[in-house]
Design a protein around this motif. Structure first.
Motif, PDB file in Angstrom:
ATOM      1  N   PRO A  25       0.843  -1.197   0.000  1.00  0.00           N
ATOM      2  CA  PRO A  25       0.000   0.000   0.000  1.00  0.00           C
ATOM      3  C   PRO A  25       0.877   1.244   0.000  1.00  0.00           C
ATOM      4  CG  PRO A  25      -0.056  -1.073   2.141  1.00  0.00           C
ATOM      5  CD  PRO A  25       0.727  -1.969   1.217  1.00  0.00           C
ATOM      6  N   SER A  26       0.442   2.249  -0.684  1.00  0.00           N
ATOM      7  CA  SER A  26       1.223   3.479  -0.729  1.00  0.00           C
ATOM      8  C   SER A  26       0.495   4.572   0.019  1.00  0.00           C
ATOM      9  CB  SER A  26       1.480   3.905  -2.172  1.00  0.00           C
ATOM     10  OG  SER A  26       0.264   4.263  -2.793  1.00  0.00           O
ATOM     11  N   VAL A  27       1.277   5.489   0.518  1.00  0.00           N
ATOM     12  CA  VAL A  27       0.756   6.640   1.244  1.00  0.00           C
ATOM     13  C   VAL A  27       1.329   7.867   0.566  1.00  0.00           C
ATOM     14  CG1 VAL A  27       0.731   7.838   3.458  1.00  0.00           C
ATOM     15  CG2 VAL A  27       0.684   5.344   3.397  1.00  0.00           C
ATOM     16  N   THR A  28       0.488   8.800   0.270  1.00  0.00           N
ATOM     17  CA  THR A  28       0.945  10.028  -0.353  1.00  0.00           C
ATOM     18  C   THR A  28       0.867  11.151   0.677  1.00  0.00           C
ATOM     19  OG1 THR A  28       0.159   9.281  -2.499  1.00  0.00           O
ATOM     20  CG2 THR A  28       0.573  11.635  -2.259  1.00  0.00           C
ATOM     21  N   LEU A  29       1.986  11.831   0.860  1.00  0.00           N
ATOM     22  CA  LEU A  29       2.053  12.911   1.831  1.00  0.00           C
ATOM     23  C   LEU A  29       2.451  14.207   1.144  1.00  0.00           C
ATOM     24  CD1 LEU A  29       4.112  11.092   4.610  1.00  0.00           C
ATOM     25  CD2 LEU A  29       1.649  11.413   4.564  1.00  0.00           C
ATOM     26  N   THR A  30       1.910  15.294   1.642  1.00  0.00           N
ATOM     27  CA  THR A  30       2.318  16.610   1.159  1.00  0.00           C
ATOM     28  C   THR A  30       3.566  17.037   1.942  1.00  0.00           C
ATOM     29  OG1 THR A  30       1.014  17.795   2.793  1.00  0.00           O
ATOM     30  CG2 THR A  30      -0.090  17.237   0.702  1.00  0.00           C
ATOM     31  N   GLY A  31       4.216  18.098   1.494  1.00  0.00           N
ATOM     32  CA  GLY A  31       5.388  18.631   2.199  1.00  0.00           C
ATOM     33  C   GLY A  31       5.101  18.935   3.668  1.00  0.00           C
ATOM     34  N   PRO A  32       4.010  19.648   3.984  1.00  0.00           N
ATOM     35  CA  PRO A  32       3.709  19.922   5.395  1.00  0.00           C
ATOM     36  C   PRO A  32       3.458  18.642   6.202  1.00  0.00           C
ATOM     37  CG  PRO A  32       2.543  21.473   4.008  1.00  0.00           C
ATOM     38  CD  PRO A  32       3.169  20.460   3.095  1.00  0.00           C
ATOM     39  N   GLN A  33       2.876  17.624   5.581  1.00  0.00           N
ATOM     40  CA  GLN A  33       2.653  16.370   6.295  1.00  0.00           C
ATOM     41  C   GLN A  33       3.971  15.653   6.565  1.00  0.00           C
ATOM     42  OE1 GLN A  33      -0.138  14.879   3.399  1.00  0.00           O
ATOM     43  NE2 GLN A  33      -1.851  15.017   4.854  1.00  0.00           N
ATOM     44  N   VAL A  34       4.903  15.713   5.616  1.00  0.00           N
ATOM     45  CA  VAL A  34       6.222  15.129   5.819  1.00  0.00           C
ATOM     46  C   VAL A  34       6.907  15.819   6.999  1.00  0.00           C
ATOM     47  CG1 VAL A  34       8.539  14.885   4.817  1.00  0.00           C
ATOM     48  CG2 VAL A  34       6.521  14.360   3.435  1.00  0.00           C
ATOM     49  N   LYS A  35       6.822  17.141   7.057  1.00  0.00           N
ATOM     50  CA  LYS A  35       7.425  17.895   8.152  1.00  0.00           C
ATOM     51  C   LYS A  35       6.794  17.501   9.487  1.00  0.00           C
ATOM     52  CE  LYS A  35       8.462  22.502   9.767  1.00  0.00           C
ATOM     53  NZ  LYS A  35       8.335  23.903   9.591  1.00  0.00           N
ATOM     54  N   GLN A  36       5.489  17.316   9.508  1.00  0.00           N
ATOM     55  CA  GLN A  36       4.799  16.935  10.733  1.00  0.00           C
ATOM     56  C   GLN A  36       5.287  15.566  11.220  1.00  0.00           C
ATOM     57  OE1 GLN A  36       0.544  16.546  10.338  1.00  0.00           O
ATOM     58  NE2 GLN A  36       0.223  16.733  12.528  1.00  0.00           N
ATOM     59  N   VAL A  37       5.460  14.628  10.314  1.00  0.00           N
ATOM     60  CA  VAL A  37       5.973  13.310  10.678  1.00  0.00           C
ATOM     61  C   VAL A  37       7.386  13.435  11.239  1.00  0.00           C
ATOM     62  CG1 VAL A  37       6.725  11.069   9.751  1.00  0.00           C
ATOM     63  CG2 VAL A  37       4.507  12.021   9.084  1.00  0.00           C
ATOM     64  N   GLN A  38       8.222  14.257  10.615  1.00  0.00           N
ATOM     65  CA  GLN A  38       9.591  14.459  11.105  1.00  0.00           C
ATOM     66  C   GLN A  38       9.576  15.017  12.523  1.00  0.00           C
ATOM     67  OE1 GLN A  38      10.951  17.097   8.005  1.00  0.00           O
ATOM     68  NE2 GLN A  38      12.173  15.485   7.025  1.00  0.00           N
ATOM     69  N   GLU A  39       8.712  15.970  12.791  1.00  0.00           N
ATOM     70  CA  GLU A  39       8.641  16.597  14.109  1.00  0.00           C
ATOM     71  C   GLU A  39       8.172  15.605  15.165  1.00  0.00           C
ATOM     72  OE1 GLU A  39       6.238  20.123  13.841  1.00  0.00           O
ATOM     73  OE2 GLU A  39       7.668  21.138  12.542  1.00  0.00           O
ATOM     74  N   GLN A  40       7.243  14.719  14.807  1.00  0.00           N
ATOM     75  CA  GLN A  40       6.715  13.751  15.767  1.00  0.00           C
ATOM     76  C   GLN A  40       7.745  12.694  16.142  1.00  0.00           C
ATOM     77  OE1 GLN A  40       3.240  12.368  13.696  1.00  0.00           O
ATOM     78  NE2 GLN A  40       1.939  13.990  14.504  1.00  0.00           N
ATOM     79  N   ARG A  41       8.744  12.498  15.310  1.00  0.00           N
ATOM     80  CA  ARG A  41       9.751  11.470  15.552  1.00  0.00           C
ATOM     81  C   ARG A  41      10.848  11.944  16.492  1.00  0.00           C
ATOM     82  NH1 ARG A  41      11.149   8.705   9.915  1.00  0.00           N
ATOM     83  NH2 ARG A  41      11.277   6.801  11.114  1.00  0.00           N
ATOM     84  N   VAL A  42      10.879  13.225  16.830  1.00  0.00           N
ATOM     85  CA  VAL A  42      11.909  13.761  17.710  1.00  0.00           C
ATOM     86  C   VAL A  42      11.536  13.419  19.159  1.00  0.00           C
ATOM     87  CG1 VAL A  42      13.045  15.860  18.524  1.00  0.00           C
ATOM     88  CG2 VAL A  42      12.431  15.631  16.111  1.00  0.00           C
TER      89      VAL A  42
END
Length: 181
Positions: free
Chosen positions: A18-35
């Motif tokens: 399955p694929s997931v498509t993310l926008t730039g702001p969503q990618v940034k949100q995922v990065q922030e949650q991983r900290v």
């Protein structure tokens, strides 16, 4: 079955992942949650949550805290062991922090190492002041500046990671339309 493999059905193609498509702001949100939350932030949240708890001389529990007991339990909650008294806490760290370099989570010491608090935000500390008072956040006054002995940073790596995280939060989202994972 016929010779030569005749009669074998071709294997069905495997289901694509399955694929997931993310926008730039969503990618940034995922990065922030991983900290991960640094220890100093966990300790500060603990100390701030204890505001209103009475000062108890020698206290290091929900029933009451003295100044060093509050710091001991706050950093213990964050996984960092501190000694019991303010003087021992100061002496446990070889690197001292100057007044001008204070950051949230730093332990600040006053009055010949007779009192300790934790920087909560620029110009403020959380502490358990004295008998008859409660754990509270207060502005660092000129009197405190004059009584300042020094400071230590129990979580220097966490301070660095948090600075990187803050820079990440301030940075614009990645310049991409979408990313498919």
């Amino acid at each position: 079955m016929a010779a030569g493999g005749a009669g074998l059905a071709p294997a069905a193609p495997a289901d694509p992942a399955p694929s997931v498509t993310l926008t730039g702001p969503q990618v940034k949100q995922v990065q922030e949650q991983r900290v991960p939350k640094p220890a100093w932030k966990v300790a500060l949240d603990y100390a701030m949550d204890k505001r209103g708890t009475p000062y108890v001389w020698g206290g290091a529990s929900e029933r009451g805290y003295d100044c060093s007991g509050l710091m001991l339990r706050a950093y213990e909650d964050a996984g960092i062991e501190l000694p019991r008294t303010a003087a021992e806490q100061y002496g446990a760290f070889s690197r001292k922090i100057a007044w001008k370099d204070l950051k949230p989570g730093d332990l600040v010491f006053f009055s010949n190492l007779g009192h300790v608090g934790m920087i909560s935000k620029p110009g403020f500390m959380v502490h358990s002041p004295h008998t008859g008072d409660v754990v509270k956040e207060e502005r660092l006054s000129q009197w405190r500046r004059q009584a300042f002995v020094g400071a230590v940073r129990p979580d220097p790596k966490g301070v660095k990671r948090w600075a990187d995280y803050t820079a990440l939060r301030k940075a614009p989202a990645p310049a991409m339309l979408t990313a498919t994972l």
